[in-house]
Enzyme design. Sequence first.
Site, short mmCIF file in Angstrom:
data_model
loop_
_atom_site.label_atom_id
_atom_site.label_comp_id
_atom_site.label_asym_id
_atom_site.label_seq_id
_atom_site.Cartn_x
_atom_site.Cartn_y
_atom_site.Cartn_z
N THR A 58 0.82 -1.21 0.00
CA THR A 58 0.00 0.00 0.00
C THR A 58 0.85 1.26 0.00
O THR A 58 0.53 2.25 -0.65
CB THR A 58 -0.92 0.01 1.23
OG1 THR A 58 -1.69 -1.20 1.26
CG2 THR A 58 -1.87 1.21 1.18
N PHE A 59 1.97 1.21 0.72
CA PHE A 59 2.78 2.41 0.91
C PHE A 59 4.13 2.36 0.19
O PHE A 59 4.89 3.31 0.26
CB PHE A 59 3.01 2.65 2.40
CG PHE A 59 1.74 2.70 3.21
CD1 PHE A 59 0.91 3.82 3.15
CD2 PHE A 59 1.35 1.64 4.00
CE1 PHE A 59 -0.26 3.87 3.87
CE2 PHE A 59 0.18 1.69 4.73
CZ PHE A 59 -0.64 2.81 4.66
N SER A 60 4.43 1.26 -0.47
CA SER A 60 5.75 1.15 -1.09
C SER A 60 5.78 0.06 -2.15
O SER A 60 4.87 -0.77 -2.23
CB SER A 60 6.81 0.86 -0.03
OG SER A 60 6.55 -0.41 0.57
N VAL A 62 8.81 -2.67 -3.89
CA VAL A 62 10.15 -3.20 -3.65
C VAL A 62 10.70 -3.77 -4.95
O VAL A 62 10.01 -4.52 -5.65
CB VAL A 62 10.14 -4.28 -2.56
CG1 VAL A 62 11.57 -4.78 -2.29
CG2 VAL A 62 9.53 -3.74 -1.27
N ASP A 167 2.84 -4.89 12.28
CA ASP A 167 2.40 -5.57 11.05
C ASP A 167 3.14 -6.90 10.90
O ASP A 167 3.69 -7.21 9.83
CB ASP A 167 2.64 -4.68 9.83
CG ASP A 167 1.83 -5.15 8.61
OD1 ASP A 167 0.88 -5.93 8.79
OD2 ASP A 167 2.16 -4.74 7.48
#
Length: 473
Positions: A58-60, A62, A167
Site C-alpha cells: 500500500t505504501f511502497s 520493492v 504488522d
Amino acid sequence: MDSCVACTDEMFGVDGIVKSGNKKKMSRDMESDIESLYKAVPQLAKTFRIIEKIGQGTFSSVYLGEARMQDGSRGLFALKHLIPTSHPTRIAAELQCLTIAGGRENVMGVEYCFRKEDHAVIVMPYMEHQAIVDIIGTLSFEEVRLYIYHLLKALRHIHQFGIIHRDIKPNNFLYNRKAKKFALVDFGLAQGTADTQIELLKDLVGLSKAPRPVFSERNLNSCSLITTKQETKTQLVRTGELSSRRFPPARRGLATVRNQKSQRGVHHSLTCNCFQTDQVCNVCLSRKQQSAPRAGTPGFRAPEVLIKCPNQGTAIDVWSAGVIFLSLLSGRYPFFKASDDMVALTQIMTIRGSRETARAAKAFGKAVLCSRELPRLDLRVLCETLRGRRPVEEVCKSLDDCRKKRAVETPLLSKSKAKFQKVSQSETLVNDEQGWDTVPEEAYDLLDHLLDLNPMTRITAAKALEHPLFTDF
C-alpha cells in the site's frame, strides 16, 4: 534526509550499469515502473541495475537491484521505494528503526538511502526467501518450531528498543528455507512504546490514530475457516446506549463492543433501532467517534486492536506471532480472513470462546456482548483435525459435549464438519514423515500463551523464548 546520493560510484566501483546475461523478460508495466523510478531518483542508475519488481504494498514498492562490488562481485539488494505521499517523519522513523535495531537478531538492516525531492528509496540486503503460502503444506514440525523461535527472537530484539512493529505476518518475516535464515522487514507502520529508544517514533504519536466509525460496522466481504458472513456480524456501541435501545429479537450470531464508562450525559430519549441490523441510524452517526491505532493486516490484528483499545503495546506483535504459529500448526494459511474488524473479532471468538473474549475485554475497558455463546476450542484438537490426524467425529463429539454442557446451540460448528472432512488420508501419511504425529504438548501450551486474549497477561517474546518448547535451543 538530505537530497544526496547515499552511496557513490567509488564505494561500489561501478563503471556503468551492470549487465547480466540472465535478464528476465519483463512485462511492459514492470518496465514502465522501473523507468519511472529511474526518472524519479536518477542517482539509482549510477549504482544499480534494477532487475525486476519483487513486491508491491500500500505504501511502497520493492525492487531487486544489482550492483558491482569493490571486489568485482555482483551484489543483490532490495530497493524499497516509498510512495511520495508518505509522511517524512514516518520515513525517517523507519530508517532509524532499521539503522539502530537492524542488521542482527533476525532483523533486516539498511545499507543506503537515496532521496530526490519527495521520493525516497531505502536500500537493504536482498535475501532469497520462500513464501509461507507456497510451502506450508511441506513444512515439518521441526521447521515450524525453528521458524517461530527465530520470529520470537526478532520480536524480543525490537521490543527491547521499544519498537512495536504492528504488522507482523509471514510476508514481513522472510524465510530462506535452504539456508535457514530469517529476516524481519517493513517497519513502515512501527510505533514506539512509552520508553522507546527510537527518538523519531515518539513523534509518530497521533499519526496512526485516524478516526474510524465504531457504530454498526457492517460485514461487507468476509470468509473464514469456521465462520461465514451469514452467521456472524458485529457492531460497536458505547456504554449508556444499551439502556436506551429497543432490542429486536436476535436473528443471527452477533458480537457487540462498548466502552465501560459512566452513563452520565446519555439522552435516554434518543432511542436507537439499528442494533443487530445492516443499517446505521442518525443517533449513532451523531455520537462522537472512537479512535485508536489500528495498523496491521486483517487476520493478524490482536483483539485489543480490533475493539479500538487506545493503549496498545508490544503484546500486539506477540498475538500476530501466535496467529502465524496457529497457521503453521494447523497447515491452514491464512487462518483468519475478514475485511471487517468486528467480523475478525467474532472469528477469534469461535476459536478462543465468547466468554473468554468478554472477560479479557473487560480488563482493558471494553464490554463485549454476544447474542450466541461460542465455546472455546481445544487448540490441539483443532490443529490435529485440520491436519487429518483426528477423525472429524471426535472433534464434533467434543464440541457437542461442550454445547450440551453450556446449553447453547453452535450452528457454526456444523458448517465446519464439511471443511474438516476434506482432509485426506494421504495428507496424514505425509504428516507422519514430517513429525506431525509427535508434536509435543509444549507446542500447544506456547500457542495458548501467545493467543492470550488479555494483552496484560499475554506472554512476552522474551518469556516465550524461555518456554520448554525451545529448551534444546
